[in-house]
Design an enzyme around this catalytic site. Structure first.
Site, short mmCIF file in Angstrom:
data_model
loop_
_atom_site.label_atom_id
_atom_site.label_comp_id
_atom_site.label_asym_id
_atom_site.label_seq_id
_atom_site.Cartn_x
_atom_site.Cartn_y
_atom_site.Cartn_z
CE1 TYR A 1 0.62 0.70 4.50
CE2 TYR A 1 -0.58 -1.36 4.64
CZ TYR A 1 0.21 -0.40 5.23
OH TYR A 1 0.59 -0.52 6.54
CB CYS A 2 1.16 4.34 0.58
SG CYS A 2 1.62 6.10 0.40
N PRO A 3 2.54 2.69 -2.50
CG PRO A 3 2.13 1.86 -4.63
CD PRO A 3 1.44 2.24 -3.36
#
Length: 280
Positions: free
Chosen positions: A143-145
């Site tokens: 997540y949130c790469p």
């Protein structure tokens, strides 16, 4: 090797990692903006912060087609959503996730990558006695790469963001210290599934693969706590600078009130959704 940006004359150390449930994420983002505005006068800051069961959403997350269904899921899991004022997408915060903010004066201009590199250097130096495997680079499936995800053996344990306000730079990192990193990722995976429901979107949201994420304790195989992490950060920074325990000054407190008002306004739409859910 210590990044040159970490070599500040002094750091004001503001530890807000033990304030508990009444300390909300809106206050953290408002505090970093406040400190950015004063750092050119008062010097660099290391701020530590922890929030209980919070999912921090990015601006794009707040535009999801079925956001209400996603928020309903977060509530069912015991999490409170907040829309932040910096870039990025959804991340999970809980009592075993430590956030660190490096607030640096932008006197001579700080390149964006330099801020990321400085934080990466800090984390690598904190664990140089344990591992040399901490590397930056996007972890697809997390997540949130981003380009400055931090990982060990392909599993992400941290993400870095930046915010620039009135002559200061806030470089922020979340660090999954303990517990299951993949369980946190499952929460965000399910949030996106419910908030998108297969509809086309203008923005491309990540496809979460929980197995790409882990905590530092899981990855290193050693017991860790938030306080252990802080001790390691203090050790590194005290080797290149002077550390001074600090709180916000009266002038900063006055500025904080205005910054908090901005954060409340940013989250008005989300609070309306939550009110609707309570009335159902």
């Amino acid at each position: 090797m210590i990044h040159p940006l970490l070599r500040q004359p002094t750091y004001r150390v503001i530890d807000q990692s033990t304030l508990g449930m009444m300390f909300q994420a809106e206050q953290s983002f408002a505090t970093d903006d406040t400190l950015c505005a004063s750092t050119h006068e008062l010097g660099a800051v290391l701020r530590a912060w922890v929030h209980t069961n919070t999912v921090v959403l990015g601006i794009q997350d707040a535009r999801l087609p079925h956001l209400k269904d996603g928020v309903r899921h977060l509530h069912a899991q015991g999490f409170r959503p907040v829309v932040r004022n910096s870039g990025g997408l959804a991340v999970v915060l809980d009592e075993d996730v430590l956030n660190l903010s490096l607030i640096l004066p932008e006197n001579d201009g700080i390149q964006i990558d330099s801020g990321y590199e400085a934080m990466t250097s800090l984390i690598q130096s904190m664990f140089e006695d344990v591992t040399s495997k901490i590397v930056p680079g996007e972890i697809v499936g997390s997540y949130c790469p981003g380009s400055f995800d931090l990982s060990i053996d392909g599993k992400k344990f941290a993400g870095i963001s930046q915010r620039r306000v009135r002559g200061g730079v806030a470089v922020q990192i979340y660090l999954s210290v303990r517990q299951s990193g993949s369980a946190r990722a499952e929460i965000i995976r399910d949030f996106y599934d419910l908030a998108i429901q297969g509809e086309p979107t203008r923005f491309t949201y990540p496809t979460i693969v929980p197995e790409t994420m882990a905590s530092l304790e899981e990855l290193l195989g050693i017991p860790l706590t938030v306080q252990d992490m802080l001790a390691r950060a203090y050790r590194v920074l005290s080797s290149v600078s002077s550390l001074q325990s600090s709180t916000l000054t009266p002038d900063e407190q006055a500025t904080l009130a205005g910054q908090l008002e901005r954060m409340w306004k940013r989250n008005e739409g989300l609070r309306e959704i939550e009110q609707q859910l309570t009335e159902e």
